[in-house]
Design a protein around this motif. Structure first.
Motif, PDB file in Angstrom:
ATOM      1  N   ILE A  28      11.348  -1.288   5.003  1.00  0.00           N
ATOM      2  CA  ILE A  28      10.003  -1.848   4.984  1.00  0.00           C
ATOM      3  C   ILE A  28       8.977  -0.761   5.311  1.00  0.00           C
ATOM      4  N   VAL A  29       8.013  -0.596   4.414  1.00  0.00           N
ATOM      5  CA  VAL A  29       6.979   0.420   4.612  1.00  0.00           C
ATOM      6  C   VAL A  29       5.612  -0.193   4.278  1.00  0.00           C
ATOM      7  N   ASP A  30       4.579   0.516   4.624  1.00  0.00           N
ATOM      8  CA  ASP A  30       3.236   0.173   4.189  1.00  0.00           C
ATOM      9  C   ASP A  30       3.086   0.751   2.784  1.00  0.00           C
ATOM     10  N   MET A  34       1.825   4.518   1.486  1.00  0.00           N
ATOM     11  CA  MET A  34       2.786   5.413   0.839  1.00  0.00           C
ATOM     12  C   MET A  34       2.248   5.917  -0.506  1.00  0.00           C
ATOM     13  N   VAL A  35       1.662   5.007  -1.296  1.00  0.00           N
ATOM     14  CA  VAL A  35       1.128   5.393  -2.599  1.00  0.00           C
ATOM     15  C   VAL A  35      -0.074   6.322  -2.444  1.00  0.00           C
ATOM     16  N   ARG A  36      -0.956   6.021  -1.513  1.00  0.00           N
ATOM     17  CA  ARG A  36      -2.140   6.871  -1.302  1.00  0.00           C
ATOM     18  C   ARG A  36      -1.733   8.257  -0.850  1.00  0.00           C
ATOM     19  N   SER A  37      -0.712   8.325  -0.010  1.00  0.00           N
ATOM     20  CA  SER A  37      -0.226   9.622   0.466  1.00  0.00           C
ATOM     21  C   SER A  37       0.360  10.434  -0.687  1.00  0.00           C
ATOM     22  N   ALA A  38       1.138   9.772  -1.536  1.00  0.00           N
ATOM     23  CA  ALA A  38       1.728  10.462  -2.688  1.00  0.00           C
ATOM     24  C   ALA A  38       0.635  10.995  -3.617  1.00  0.00           C
ATOM     25  N   TYR A  39      -0.413  10.203  -3.794  1.00  0.00           N
ATOM     26  CA  TYR A  39      -1.514  10.623  -4.681  1.00  0.00           C
ATOM     27  C   TYR A  39      -2.226  11.842  -4.100  1.00  0.00           C
ATOM     28  N   GLY A  77      -6.435  -4.600  -5.837  1.00  0.00           N
ATOM     29  CA  GLY A  77      -6.093  -5.805  -5.091  1.00  0.00           C
ATOM     30  C   GLY A  77      -4.627  -5.911  -4.749  1.00  0.00           C
ATOM     31  N   GLY A  78      -3.771  -5.320  -5.575  1.00  0.00           N
ATOM     32  CA  GLY A  78      -2.333  -5.480  -5.362  1.00  0.00           C
ATOM     33  C   GLY A  78      -1.643  -4.338  -4.663  1.00  0.00           C
ATOM     34  N   THR A  79      -2.293  -3.162  -4.612  1.00  0.00           N
ATOM     35  CA  THR A  79      -1.607  -2.001  -4.039  1.00  0.00           C
ATOM     36  C   THR A  79      -2.371  -1.331  -2.913  1.00  0.00           C
ATOM     37  N   GLY A  80      -3.677  -1.585  -2.823  1.00  0.00           N
ATOM     38  CA  GLY A  80      -4.463  -0.887  -1.810  1.00  0.00           C
ATOM     39  C   GLY A  80      -4.901   0.485  -2.255  1.00  0.00           C
ATOM     40  N   MET A  81      -4.704   0.798  -3.538  1.00  0.00           N
ATOM     41  CA  MET A  81      -5.127   2.084  -4.093  1.00  0.00           C
ATOM     42  C   MET A  81      -6.530   1.935  -4.659  1.00  0.00           C
ATOM     43  N   SER A  82      -7.412   2.854  -4.363  1.00  0.00           N
ATOM     44  CA  SER A  82      -8.775   2.765  -4.859  1.00  0.00           C
ATOM     45  C   SER A  82      -8.803   2.882  -6.381  1.00  0.00           C
TER      46      SER A  82
END
Length: 211
Positions: A28-30, A34-39, A77-82
């Motif tokens: 379980i992760v945020d 995680m996606v914002r960090s990868a970007y 809305g679904g991922t928290g990515m801008s």
């Protein structure tokens, strides 16, 4: 009483659920973080939308929609990515139009041609197996989808399905109350009372699968 089953042992259910929770906890992760960090690290991030634009909760043909945003707006809305981080938006669409279930479908083909198109494209729901409604390619719908999603390009698929259909019709507008609409109407009542305007294009007979 409804399903004719015996009562569940709640104590056993809680015990098994807690055991599964222990195994799942390390996974379980945020997801947004995680996606914002990868970007930020320069990694390539790919988002895939679900279903189609006309089933979008806000942009679709309400109330015949799903419960979420199906297009580009769903990324934030679904991922928290801008959404400002999005580099390119690409669509995948068939060379004809399909819809599962109820709802407006201006270009729908009834009768033998619609049945033939369904059979050629194996147009049945992947999960439910329900037959999809089929119709000619609708430019009005396509333009609307491009506009609301801010698309940079389109992948056109299933052209081979149209082999052997003879002349192909493309919907270029809707005739309503004596006017030809080229923008998708915002009122479903209009969609219930219109005539499609089509352009006829020459088809092909040869099998183009894999070409």
């Amino acid at each position: 009483k409804v399903y004719g089953q015996s009562l569940q042992d709640c104590d056993d259910l809680v015990e098994r659920t807690l055991e599964m929770a222990k195994r799942l906890a390390p996974l379980i992760v945020d997801g947004g973080a995680m996606v914002r960090s990868a970007y930020r690290e320069g990694k390539r991030v790919l988002f895939e939308g679900a279903q189609g634009t006309m089933l979008d909760l806000d942009s679709g043909t309400f109330p015949f929609v799903t419960s979420s945003w199906t297009g580009v707006a769903g990324i934030a809305g679904g991922t928290g990515m801008s959404p400002r981080s999005l580099d390119r938006a690409l669509a995948v669409t068939k060379a004809y139009t399909t819809r599962v279930g109820e709802g407006p479908f201006p270009s729908e083909l009834h009768g033998e041609v619609g049945e033939r198109l369904r059979a050629a494209g194996n147009e049945y729901g992947a999960t439910t197996g329900r037959p999809r409604r089929c119709g000619w390619f609708d430019v009005v719908l396509g333009r609307f989808s491009c506009d609301v999603n801010g698309l940079d390009g389109i992948f056109l698929t299933n052209l081979d399905v149209l082999s052997g259909f003879g002349d192909l019709h493309v919907v270029t507008g809707y005739r309503h109350d004596g006017q030809v609409l080229t923008d998708f109407p915002g009122e479903n009542s209009v969609l219930d009372d219109l005539e499609v305007v089509t352009e006829v294009l020459p088809g092909w007979e040869e099998d183009i699968t894999g070409v």
